[in-house]
Design an enzyme around this catalytic site. Structure first.
Site: not given
Ligand code: ATP
Ligand code: MG
Length: 597
Positions: A59, A304, A314
């Site tokens: 995102e 994760r 984020k």
């Molecule tokens: P955050 O929790 O930091 O906001 P998010 O999952 O909301 O992260 P996205 O932009 O939706 O962020 O993430 C894009 C991809 O990265 C998703 O498929 C998510 O599963 C993966 N991802 C995000 N954080 C991690 C992590 N700590 N370890 C592994 N994969 C991750």
């Molecule tokens: Mg997300």
């Protein structure tokens, strides 16, 4: 060179799934029309030459962090290793908080890690907001199939009626509206006839399901917000859990890989795609195709990445940046990929790291030192050696002719002699490390001390003759005499054996510059644990700026050139604050072993 054992294919459970699917020829009839689209669109395409399709779906509401690197290597790595294609998809269905700056930084980070989205003449970069029309049609399709309804309960009523983990929910009084009534209301929602939050479209599944996510989840809400891509075209927006499976399906994704917190959403993912693949919509009606093509994608979850001493979220990173605890998204202390890059971390180091930590369903914390070890391993092989004095004091060679300049030869890489040697000038006055002289030597100290012998690395053996102190008792200068027959690389070099060996830079030639030493951003291993405010756990000494004396060749370093400063660690010329002929350096990581002699 260190031994690197390649990680065998199939060594994690997701690879095993892909291999099984390929062996069973699950996707052999899957069609692809060269771009995302509904069943009708894909049916006109060819058998997909990509054996699998994966996607990385950030995102664009922040910069990518080290956790995302794990997901990038997993998704792009699977595609690369199994004859597939990985899409970069901006999941921008949420109108707020998304911006072009984030889109650009994410694209940069993915490319920096070594991946891209141009596959032959196919450009696999997509924006989920380009699918709003299809999502709307999918919602209409569900309504027409009797599988969705417009609810007018307040948010509070809906929450109460959702039930709990132990109690079934209650049906909404609006659950049994007619299909015609639902269609009419949903169109009115789209046309802006209702206030934000007054109506919501819900899937009609089962208010008594043990999985709360299946209790008639919301799929479309009214939200008057400007969208960075579609402007003011829409005042209704799909919910993430509805949008994401449809995005996957339109892109003919075979393996939709996400983190474990979405495990409970999988039944809805499957429910939605199975129904959309079945339900013929008005647009597709005549062809008797469902809205989306088959085979439908499947979701697989992995744990994760959690890394000690940093935060990988984020939202928390936004706090650190906006509240100015750091200098920006690319602050070298931040676990963002932009920060890591400025710190001098390398893409190959992240690859090694993700191979080493593997992929599983077990939640765990990885120690930050594991990442540092990976960076060291890669940099040890790739970074040229240079000489830097970080805490300088003067060493004067009393019996050396003033004004004389002598060439000494320093190898660029001790394990790679083919990289040659460079000249470092030796003169009467040198900079040496403060810690390389001791007035009262401790036990086992083999460097400079009164009357002692030490080798000036790549130069001569010298004998310490004295030192000077200032009023505060700090040593300000050390004096010595050199033994002319002992120059490194000459016949006499081995005539005198000394235990200590110190580095130095000619004072007349040194490049004086700012060097930034970084330490962990947080002093707590698990910031924010047990309800503590993570902002109170910042390491107050996470950055130290010093003025160092570097060997003259370093003046020509270009931004992002990386070196091992002998005895000190790995350093990079800062990509932001360096100017031509005046680079500044960041310490990437210290050497594994502290200098012992
Ligand atoms: P955050 O929790 O930091 O906001 P998010 O999952 O909301 O992260 P996205 O932009 O939706 O962020 O993430 C894009 C991809 O990265 C998703 O498929 C998510 O599963 C993966 N991802 C995000 N954080 C991690 C992590 N700590 N370890 C592994 N994969 C991750
Ligand atoms: Mg997300």
């Amino acid at each position: 060179m260190s031994e690197k054992t390649p990680i065998p294919l199939g060594s994690n459970f997701i690879r095993a799934i892909v291999e099984k699917d390929l062996a069973e020829q699950k996707f052999n009839l899957k069609k692809w029309a060269g771009s995302p689209g509904d069943a009708l669109h894909q049916a006109a395409g060819h058998i997909d030459s990509a054996k699998i399709r994966t996607r990385f779906p950030p995102e664009p509401n922040g910069y990518l962090h080290i956790g995302h690197a794990k997901s990038i290597f997993l998704n792009f790595g699977l595609a690369r290793d199994y004859g597939g294609i990985c899409h970069l998809r901006f999941d921008d269905t949420n109108p707020e908080k998304e911006s072009q700056e984030y889109v650009d930084s994410i694209s940069d980070a993915v490319q920096w890690l070594g991946f891209g989205w141009q596959n032959g003449n196919e450009n696999n970069l997509y924006f989920a907001s380009d699918y709003f029309d299809e999502m709307y049609r999918a919602a209409v399709g569900l309504i027409e199939a009797g599988l969705a309804y417009v609810d007018a309960q307040s948010a509070d009523e809906m929450r109460i009626n959702r039930g709990t983990l132990t109690e079934a929910g209650k049906d909404s009084p609006f659950r049994n509206r007619s299909i015609a009534e639902n269609l009419n209301l949903f169109n009115e929602m789209r046309d802006g006839k209702h206030a934000d939050g007054s109506l919501i479209l819900r899937a009609k599944i089962d208010m008594a399901s043990p999985n709360i996510n299946m209790r008639d989840p919301a799929i479309y809400r009214i939200r008057r917000a400007h969208h960075h891509n579609t402007g003011d075209k829409w005042c209704i927006y799909p919910m993430y859990t509805f949008a994401h499976p449809i995005e996957d399906a339109l892109e003919m994704i075979t393996h939709s890989i996400c983190t474990l917190e979405f495990e409970d959403q999988r039944p809805f993912y499957d429910w939605l795609l199975d129904n959309l693949a079945k339900a013929p919509t008005e647009a597709n009606g005549e062809s008797k195709l469902g809205l989306i093509a088959t085979p439908v994608p499947h979701q697989y979850e992995f744990s994760r990445l959690n890394l000690t001493y940093v935060v990988l979220s984020k939202r928390k990173l936004i706090d650190l940046v906006e509240q100015k605890y750091v200098s920006g998204w690319d602050d070298p202390r931040l676990p963002t990929l932009a920060g890591a890059r400025r710190r001098g971390y390398v893409a190959e180091g992240f690859k090694l790291f993700t191979d080493r930590i593997g992929v599983s369903k077990a939640d765990s914390w990885i120690d930050y030192s594991t990442l540092e070890d990976c960076m060291r391993e890669v940099l040890n092989e790739s970074a040229g050696r240079r000489i830097a004095v970080l805490d300088p004091i003067k060493l004067v060679i009393e019996n050396y002719e003033a004004g004389k300049v002598e060439d000494c030869f320093a190898p660029n890489h001790p394990q790679q002699p083919e990289l040659g040697k460079r000249i470092v000038p030796l003169t009467k006055e040198l900079w040496i490390e403060r810690e390389d002289f001791m007035e009262v030597p401790s036990k086992g100290f083999f460097r400079l001390m009164q009357g002692g012998l030490v080798r000036l690395r790549y130069g001569y053996v010298v004998k310490c003759t004295g030192f000077e102190k200032d009023a505060a008792g700090n040593v300000t200068m050390v004096t010595c005499e050199y033994l002319p027959d002992t120059k490194s690389g000459t016949a006499g070099a081995d005539a005198i054996k000394v235990k200590g060996n110190i580095h130095w830079v000619s004072a007349a030639h040194a490049y004086e510059c700012e060097v930034r030493l970084y330490d962990r951003l947080f002093s707590a291993a698990h910031p924010g644990e047990a309800g503590t405010d993570y902002l109170t756990q910042l390491n107050q000494n996470s950055i130290t700026k010093i003025t160092a004396q570097l060997e003259p060749s370093l003046k020509n370093a270009k931004p992002e050139d990386r070196f091992q400063f002998e005895r000190h660690g790995y350093f990079v010329a800062d990509k932001k604050d360096s100017v031509a002929g005046k680079p500044l350096f960041n310490r990437t990581v210290t050497l594994r072993d502290a200098w012992q002699k």
